[in-house]
Design a protein around this motif. Structure first.
Motif, PDB file in Angstrom:
ATOM      1  N   THR A 141      -3.895  13.288  -0.247  1.00 20.73           N
ATOM      2  CA  THR A 141      -3.324  12.049  -0.765  1.00 20.73           C
ATOM      3  C   THR A 141      -4.390  10.963  -0.723  1.00 20.73           C
ATOM      4  N   VAL A 142      -4.176   9.918  -1.508  1.00 19.43           N
ATOM      5  CA  VAL A 142      -5.072   8.772  -1.512  1.00 19.43           C
ATOM      6  C   VAL A 142      -4.244   7.516  -1.301  1.00 19.43           C
ATOM      7  N   VAL A 143      -4.851   6.515  -0.694  1.00 18.58           N
ATOM      8  CA  VAL A 143      -4.181   5.249  -0.429  1.00 18.58           C
ATOM      9  C   VAL A 143      -4.593   4.238  -1.496  1.00 18.58           C
ATOM     10  N   GLU A 144      -3.603   3.677  -2.163  1.00 22.90           N
ATOM     11  CA  GLU A 144      -3.877   2.704  -3.211  1.00 22.90           C
ATOM     12  C   GLU A 144      -2.855   1.580  -3.136  1.00 22.90           C
ATOM     13  N   ALA A 199       4.956  -0.190   4.683  1.00 24.75           N
ATOM     14  CA  ALA A 199       6.225   0.244   5.262  1.00 24.75           C
ATOM     15  C   ALA A 199       5.953   1.290   6.342  1.00 24.75           C
ATOM     16  N   ILE A 200       6.470   1.045   7.537  1.00 25.96           N
ATOM     17  CA  ILE A 200       6.241   1.945   8.672  1.00 25.96           C
ATOM     18  C   ILE A 200       7.131   3.175   8.557  1.00 25.96           C
ATOM     19  N   SER A 201       6.536   4.332   8.799  1.00 25.55           N
ATOM     20  CA  SER A 201       7.316   5.568   8.832  1.00 25.55           C
ATOM     21  C   SER A 201       7.024   6.296  10.140  1.00 25.55           C
ATOM     22  N   GLN A 223      -4.118   8.915   4.452  1.00 25.90           N
ATOM     23  CA  GLN A 223      -2.841   8.633   5.110  1.00 25.90           C
ATOM     24  C   GLN A 223      -2.849   7.209   5.634  1.00 25.90           C
ATOM     25  N   ILE A 224      -1.756   6.477   5.373  1.00 23.51           N
ATOM     26  CA  ILE A 224      -1.641   5.110   5.877  1.00 23.51           C
ATOM     27  C   ILE A 224      -1.185   5.160   7.329  1.00 23.51           C
ATOM     28  N   LEU A 260       0.860  -1.174   0.000  1.00 26.16           N
ATOM     29  CA  LEU A 260       0.000   0.000   0.000  1.00 26.16           C
ATOM     30  C   LEU A 260       0.895   1.222   0.000  1.00 26.16           C
ATOM     31  N   ILE A 261       0.493   2.243  -0.713  1.00 25.06           N
ATOM     32  CA  ILE A 261       1.312   3.449  -0.768  1.00 25.06           C
ATOM     33  C   ILE A 261       0.415   4.661  -0.953  1.00 25.06           C
TER      34      ILE A 261
END
Length: 259
Positions: free
Chosen positions: A138-141, A169-171, A207-208, A126-127
């Motif tokens: 932003t959009v999550v796709e 990926a954790i940020s 946002q993820i 997912l990004i």
């Protein structure tokens, strides 16, 4: 290089604070501080310190040999990931760039995986992407190209199918010490009903986020980070969930820290 220098180098290589390392080893933080300052020149915990930092215990104790043992492919694999990824992400860098860089690094490094790892399942990431209709959002796709190669046995033991999982990926440090900045998690998209205390991947208004969730009366949720000192609990009623565009993508069932 003396003992204090080696311990400090090993700790930084493992991305641990003195307090974190001391907790893992089971000693006081002052003991680590005294070793690193040179006030203490020996310790019966050097082997444990080496193990927690992922370095060669002989090198840590005497300076002989390499910092990382060539007989430990997992340590070398982690070190390779460390060299490729660490330092690429700045705290203030846009999440899009940070995530893309980490995914590219992980893909490029897959050839260094230990020979006993069967990396056969291709899990899409997912990004976040800029919303083409609104540059301020932003959009999550699901990425069409970025994938995590995961051992099939992990999915089989969880009873999930590759088409029902996504990687993230954790940020940031909100889920430390369980998941550090740079970790990767995998979520099952068929599990979206909240079980108190379980970890979930969320789409929060584009946002993820990866958080522990708890149910609240009336259809609300409590969103919890493990690093509560910097990231206090958030609560949302059912109407606030809709207003904030919060969507539960799936329950996290696997995670790994690569450095």
């Amino acid at each position: 290089m003396n003992l204090s220098d080696r311990i400090k180098l090993a700790r930084k290589k493992a991305h641990l604070t003195q307090s974190e390392l001391a907790e893992k080893v089971g000693i006081a933080q002052t003991a680590i501080s005294q070793l690193e300052s040179g006030k203490t020149l020996r310790s019966s915990y050097l082997i444990q310190i080496a193990q927690e930092c992922g370095v060669n215990s002989l090198w840590l104790q005497t300076g002989d040999g390499d910092m990382l043992s060539s007989e430990d492919p997992q340590a070398l694999w982690a070190a390779t990931i460390d060299e490729l990824v660490h330092g690429e992400h700045e705290e203030d860098a846009p999440l899009n760039n940070a995530v893309r860089k980490r995914i590219e690094a992980l893909q490029a490094a897959s050839k260094f995986a230990p020979s006993n790892s069967l990396l056969t399942a291709e899990i899409p990431y997912l990004i976040e992407f800029d919303d083409p209709l609104d540059t301020n959002r932003t959009v999550v796709e699901i990425s069409a190209t970025a994938q995590l190669h995961l051992n099939d046995e992990i999915l089989e033991k969880q009873g999930v199918k590759p088409e029902h999982v996504v990687a993230v990926a954790i940020s940031g440090n909100s889920m430390s010490p369980v998941l550090h900045d740079g970790s990767t998690v995998v979520a099952h998209t068929q599990e979206t009903l909240v079980v108190d205390g379980k970890m979930y991947v969320l789409d929060h208004g584009g946002q993820i986020r990866v958080k522990a969730l708890y149910r609240l009366p009336g259809g609300g949720i409590r969103v919890r980070s493990y690093n509560l000192s910097e990231h206090p609990d958030e609560t949302y009623s059912a109407s606030e969930i809709a207003e904030a565009r919060i969507r539960i993508i799936g329950r996290v069932f696997w995670g790994a820290t690569f450095f």
